[in-house]
Design a protein around this motif. Structure first.
Motif, mmCIF file in Angstrom:
data_model
loop_
_atom_site.group_PDB
_atom_site.id
_atom_site.type_symbol
_atom_site.label_atom_id
_atom_site.label_comp_id
_atom_site.label_asym_id
_atom_site.label_seq_id
_atom_site.Cartn_x
_atom_site.Cartn_y
_atom_site.Cartn_z
ATOM 1 N N ALA A 239 -6.822 -56.574 -98.446
ATOM 2 C CA ALA A 239 -8.155 -56.865 -97.921
ATOM 3 C C ALA A 239 -8.628 -55.776 -96.965
ATOM 4 C CB ALA A 239 -8.155 -58.226 -97.229
ATOM 5 N N SER A 240 -7.745 -55.317 -96.093
ATOM 6 C CA SER A 240 -8.121 -54.272 -95.128
ATOM 7 C C SER A 240 -8.505 -52.990 -95.844
ATOM 8 C CB SER A 240 -6.965 -54.018 -94.159
ATOM 9 O OG SER A 240 -6.652 -55.177 -93.433
ATOM 10 N N ALA A 241 -7.803 -52.669 -96.943
ATOM 11 C CA ALA A 241 -8.137 -51.465 -97.705
ATOM 12 C C ALA A 241 -9.531 -51.573 -98.316
ATOM 13 C CB ALA A 241 -7.090 -51.242 -98.802
ATOM 14 N N GLN A 242 -9.867 -52.743 -98.848
ATOM 15 C CA GLN A 242 -11.205 -52.937 -99.420
ATOM 16 C C GLN A 242 -12.283 -52.834 -98.339
ATOM 17 O OE1 GLN A 242 -12.093 -53.124 -102.501
ATOM 18 N NE2 GLN A 242 -10.114 -53.394 -103.507
ATOM 19 N N VAL A 243 -12.013 -53.428 -97.177
ATOM 20 C CA VAL A 243 -12.986 -53.387 -96.079
ATOM 21 C C VAL A 243 -13.227 -51.950 -95.633
ATOM 22 C CG1 VAL A 243 -13.350 -54.013 -93.656
ATOM 23 C CG2 VAL A 243 -12.534 -55.731 -95.284
ATOM 24 N N ARG A 244 -12.149 -51.173 -95.477
ATOM 25 C CA ARG A 244 -12.308 -49.767 -95.069
ATOM 26 C C ARG A 244 -13.099 -48.984 -96.111
ATOM 27 N NH1 ARG A 244 -7.013 -50.481 -93.239
ATOM 28 N NH2 ARG A 244 -6.161 -49.667 -95.204
ATOM 29 N N ARG A 245 -12.843 -49.262 -97.384
ATOM 30 C CA ARG A 245 -13.491 -48.499 -98.445
ATOM 31 C C ARG A 245 -14.993 -48.750 -98.487
ATOM 32 N NH1 ARG A 245 -12.205 -48.972 -104.986
ATOM 33 N NH2 ARG A 245 -13.724 -47.382 -105.633
ATOM 34 N N TRP A 246 -15.399 -49.997 -98.244
ATOM 35 C CA TRP A 246 -16.804 -50.353 -98.455
ATOM 36 C C TRP A 246 -17.559 -50.681 -97.183
ATOM 37 C CZ3 TRP A 246 -18.158 -48.925 -103.028
ATOM 38 C CH2 TRP A 246 -17.235 -48.956 -104.072
ATOM 39 N N LYS A 247 -16.963 -50.378 -96.022
ATOM 40 C CA LYS A 247 -17.625 -50.778 -94.779
ATOM 41 C C LYS A 247 -18.992 -50.105 -94.602
ATOM 42 C CE LYS A 247 -15.503 -47.340 -91.677
ATOM 43 N NZ LYS A 247 -14.733 -47.177 -90.423
ATOM 44 N N GLN B 165 -8.646 -69.087 -83.445
ATOM 45 C CA GLN B 165 -8.469 -69.163 -81.998
ATOM 46 C C GLN B 165 -7.593 -68.047 -81.421
ATOM 47 O OE1 GLN B 165 -10.417 -71.391 -80.338
ATOM 48 N NE2 GLN B 165 -9.841 -69.999 -78.686
ATOM 49 N N PRO B 166 -6.476 -67.658 -82.068
ATOM 50 C CA PRO B 166 -5.684 -66.551 -81.497
ATOM 51 C C PRO B 166 -6.488 -65.258 -81.360
ATOM 52 C CG PRO B 166 -4.424 -67.722 -83.170
ATOM 53 C CD PRO B 166 -5.812 -68.265 -83.235
ATOM 54 N N PHE B 167 -7.288 -64.949 -82.367
ATOM 55 C CA PHE B 167 -8.094 -63.728 -82.293
ATOM 56 C C PHE B 167 -9.190 -63.875 -81.245
ATOM 57 C CE2 PHE B 167 -11.900 -61.427 -83.979
ATOM 58 C CZ PHE B 167 -11.482 -60.151 -83.622
ATOM 59 N N LEU B 168 -9.806 -65.062 -81.151
ATOM 60 C CA LEU B 168 -10.859 -65.285 -80.156
ATOM 61 C C LEU B 168 -10.298 -65.163 -78.746
ATOM 62 C CD1 LEU B 168 -12.681 -68.332 -81.830
ATOM 63 C CD2 LEU B 168 -13.470 -65.964 -81.758
ATOM 64 N N SER B 169 -9.098 -65.707 -78.543
ATOM 65 C CA SER B 169 -8.470 -65.586 -77.218
ATOM 66 C C SER B 169 -8.194 -64.128 -76.884
ATOM 67 C CB SER B 169 -7.162 -66.388 -77.189
ATOM 68 O OG SER B 169 -7.425 -67.753 -77.450
ATOM 69 N N GLY C 57 -10.832 -67.881 -103.155
ATOM 70 C CA GLY C 57 -11.105 -67.771 -101.726
ATOM 71 C C GLY C 57 -10.149 -68.507 -100.825
ATOM 72 N N PRO C 58 -9.682 -69.738 -101.187
ATOM 73 C CA PRO C 58 -8.788 -70.468 -100.280
ATOM 74 C C PRO C 58 -7.506 -69.722 -99.932
ATOM 75 C CG PRO C 58 -9.733 -71.974 -101.890
ATOM 76 C CD PRO C 58 -10.165 -70.597 -102.293
ATOM 77 N N VAL C 59 -7.105 -68.747 -100.745
ATOM 78 C CA VAL C 59 -5.912 -67.963 -100.411
ATOM 79 C C VAL C 59 -6.125 -67.243 -99.082
ATOM 80 C CG1 VAL C 59 -4.437 -66.060 -101.163
ATOM 81 C CG2 VAL C 59 -5.303 -67.701 -102.835
ATOM 82 N N PHE C 60 -7.369 -66.810 -98.812
ATOM 83 C CA PHE C 60 -7.646 -66.053 -97.592
ATOM 84 C C PHE C 60 -7.698 -66.939 -96.354
ATOM 85 C CE2 PHE C 60 -9.234 -63.291 -100.934
ATOM 86 C CZ PHE C 60 -8.775 -62.047 -100.529
ATOM 87 N N LEU D 198 -8.191 -61.554 -90.876
ATOM 88 C CA LEU D 198 -9.330 -60.988 -91.610
ATOM 89 C C LEU D 198 -10.491 -60.710 -90.663
ATOM 90 C CD1 LEU D 198 -10.193 -60.176 -94.441
ATOM 91 C CD2 LEU D 198 -10.957 -62.519 -94.836
ATOM 92 N N LEU D 199 -10.703 -61.615 -89.723
ATOM 93 C CA LEU D 199 -11.744 -61.374 -88.707
ATOM 94 C C LEU D 199 -11.448 -60.106 -87.914
ATOM 95 C CD1 LEU D 199 -12.720 -64.805 -87.083
ATOM 96 C CD2 LEU D 199 -13.742 -63.622 -89.015
#
Length: 689
Positions: free
Chosen positions: A568-576, A660-664, A613-616, A623-624
């Motif tokens: 997922a991170s690779a796709q995000v970097r490619r198309w950001k 919540q962990p990422f928000l904290s 989608g539920p896999v994510f 992902l956030l």
């Protein structure tokens, strides 16, 4: 511009001719399938073509020159103008501008600017507007503002004092208007979508759409502002020539309200100003869908649009007479002794109403035959319609030459296009739309802002829309189609390595055609992009299956989840870079987060689609963070989403708890940044001391 005075003389000023641009193409398909065969502006409204109402209104307001812009069905519009005598009219000069390649109002106005035919302030009006407004006070106020401030480029005509029920009756979307109560200057114009049913995550989206934010700077230079929700925009604009130039300079302006008005108001630093002229005792409304067609027809029958009523006989071919109960009947109607024509009805020349027939709150065109025992309630019959004995038509539209055989029934909300024949005893269900012409899109697709195009090929098919559905429900039905088109456009970009700029152009065209937002494009691109990390869904077209991975990571193991996050991170970097072009505000980013929830829970547009989608959902927080690290989502947008979700019901906070962990971590980082900033400031103060 009017010619100079023949008397000559020094100091004499030439008077600018008041001109108007009439858009005789709606650039929509809300009245399909009818508009496949006849342009919308030529559809009769209480037996008079809509375009004639607009031109008659311009004539009584002393407009001297009219430019009629035509795209679809150009030959039919020109033939009508010639037959009705408008091209040789003494009331004003008429120029027809034909451009068959335009797909939006913005493109039409760019054509007008390129032709350089409008030199001074002008009236811009849609060809399906019905109004009896006295234009002179609004025009005088606009010109007075222009004389002292050239940045006052447009005056929008709006009807005020309307209840929410009245606004819905006109088929309009609720609108919030913020304006100066004294000058009428417009500061904010926002259409509010009405929420419909759907997935749980839609609750947060609907709650956010009801929220209205005012910038505090509005109050810094003025004592008060008005916030109004009782106004409807009438598609009548008094414009400076600069309006056309702004459309030419901004190719993303495709619509007056949603693009131009919003764009000018958001670019306050450029100095351009918009104003509102409010109508209270006068009438102005646009016929933009079936609901407004019915509402405006009833207003014409009730004489709210006087002098534009049937008995004023705008056409020399009619001889309507006004009767008690707002009944209008041409002198050449054959009305049987036992027939009954009830309140709010109009019967056209040459029509026959047989014994035992009841016509109530209905409009019957010319040369129609209503057989014995027929019942018409809230019906609209165009010309040459034939109803045999015992037919029942309720709140339906029947076009020219429709034949309904004995004992048949046409139920509420149905539309029968030209030359349709209904067999004996058959019942046309509620909301059915029947045409002998092939729909250019899949059945059931009825986007409100697709381009109106003439019909191409005859066949026997039909499309239907559930009677009584709201605009929001229609939008939900259209949503999956738009989602698929955005997804396939993105997949084609991946497969053919198309340049990002070209993808932006293509998606922007799709956005305009479907009347969607930049955020809609971004959210469907994001979920399609994430889908590439997993095997192709069952709904994927075969030509794009090779783009997907052939195996899915093991979601039940830590190693599998790490691998999924890496993909997922690779796709995000490619198309950001592509995503960032469509995320223009924090609100857009919040929309993407809400869609990510739908995707991860297989709800809303992602219910029963076969997507994975539920896999994510297992790596939602990670992902956030990946989207945050790549500057696709900002800290402010994420915290805004979290704040809104915190107000939701407990069962709607599933992904809030996952995040919540990422928000904290975000909040801790923000506090540390604020603390270090304070310490640095203290150190600096001590050194200075």
């Amino acid at each position: 511009m009017a010619p100079p005075s023949r008397k000559g003389g020094v100091g004499l000023e030439t008077k600018e001719a008041l001109s108007a641009i009439v858009l005789a193409d709606s650039f929509t398909q809300k009245l399909r399938p009818v508009t496949l065969q006849r342009p919308k502006v030529l559809l009769p409204l209480v037996n008079t073509p809509m375009l004639d109402y607009t031109l008659e209104w311009l004539a009584i307001n002393d407009v001297e020159e009219v430019h009629i812009f035509v795209c679809a069905h150009a030959d039919a519009v020109q033939e009508h103008l010639k037959a009705r005598g408008w091209l040789a009219s003494r009331k004003f000069r008429v120029h027809v501008v034909v451009s068959t390649n335009c797909l939006s109002v913005g493109e039409a106005l760019r054509v007008m600017d390129n032709r350089d035919v409008v030199k001074s302030d002008f009236i811009l009006v849609a060809g399906d507007v019905v109004s009896n407004m006295n234009l002179r006070p609004a025009l005088a106020a606009h010109l007075e503002r222009r004389s002292s401030d050239k940045a006052s480029i447009m005056t929008m005509v709006m009807r005020g004092g309307l209840s929410p029920a009245h606004i819905r009756r006109l088929g309009d979307m609720p609108t919030t208007v913020v304006m100066d109560p004294t000058s009428g200057r417009l500061f904010k114009f926002e259409e509010r979508e009405e929420g419909g049913g759907g997935a749980e995550v839609d609750v947060a989206r609907r709650r956010r759409r009801r929220r209205f934010v005012l910038d505090t700077t509005l109050f810094s230079e003025r004592d008060s502002v008005q916030v109004r929700s009782d106004m409807v925009e009438a598609s009548i604009y008094i414009c400076a020539p600069e309006v056309l130039m702004l459309f030419s300079d901004n190719f993303d302006y495709q619509n007056v309200r949603k693009d131009f008005v919003s764009g000018v108001l958001s670019e306050e630093e450029l100095g351009n100003k918009l104003f509102v002229h409010e109508l209270r005792d006068e009438y102005a409304a646009r016929v933009h869908n079936l609901r407004s067609y019915d509402a405006v027809s009833r207003d014409v029958l009730a004489r709210w649009v006087y002098p534009f009523c049937p008995d004023t006989n705008l056409s020399s071919e009619t001889e309507y007479q006004f009767r008690r109960g707002h009944v209008y009947m041409d002198s050449h109607v054959q009305l049987a002794r036992q027939a009954r024509v009830s309140h709010d009805s109009c019967i056209g020349a040459g029509s026959i109403i047989s014994d035992g027939a009841l016509v109530e709150a209905s409009v019957v065109g010319a040369n129609c035959v209503v057989g014995p025992g027929c019942v018409l309630r809230g019906a609209y019959l165009l010309d040459d319609v034939r109803l045999e004995a015992g037919v029942c038509v309720e709140a339906a539209l029947l076009c020219d030459r429709v034949v309904v055989r004995e004992g048949a029934a046409v139920r509420r909300g149905a539309v029968l296009s030209f030359d349709v024949v209904v067999g004996p005893g058959h019942e046309v269900p509620e909301g059915a739309r029947v045409s002998l012409y092939r729909q250019l899109r899949a059945p059931g697709h009825s986007s409100d802002d697709d381009v109106e195009v003439p019909a191409r090929e005859a066949t026997s098919t039909g499309a239907s829309l559930e009677a009584g559905t709201t605009d929001a429900e229609v939008a939900q039905a259209v949503g999956p189609m738009f989602k698929r088109e955005v997804g396939e456009t993105f997949l084609r970009c991946v497969k053919e390595s198309i340049a990002h700029d070209n993808v932006v152009i293509e998606l922007n065209g799709l956005k305009i055609a479907e009347d969607r937002t930049f955020a809609d494009c971004a959210r469907y691109m994001l979920t399609t992009m994430l889908g590439l990390c997993l095997p192709a869904p069952t709904s994927c077209r075969s030509e794009y299956r090779e783009l997907y991975t052939h195996s899915a990571p093991e979601a039940g193991s830590r190693e599998g989840l790490v691998e999924l996050l890496q993909r997922a991170s690779a796709q995000v970097r490619r198309w950001k870079a592509l995503l960032q072009k469509f995320l223009r505000s924090e609100d857009d980013q919040v929309e993407v987060l809400l869609t990510l929830e739908e995707f991860c829970s297989a709800e809303g547009d992602y219910e029963a689609t076969g997507e994975h989608g539920p896999v994510f959902a297992h790596i939602f927080a990670q992902l956030l963070k990946a989207l945050y690290d790549e500057d696709i989502l900002t800290e402010e947008a994420i915290l805004q989403w979290a704040a809104e979700k915190s107000l939701a019901e407990e069962d709607e906070k599933v992904f809030l708890r996952k995040a919540q962990p990422f928000l904290s971590w975000l909040q801790d980082a923000e506090e540390e940044s604020a603390g270090s900033g304070s310490e640095a400031s203290s150190d600096g103060d001590e050194e200075e001391a």
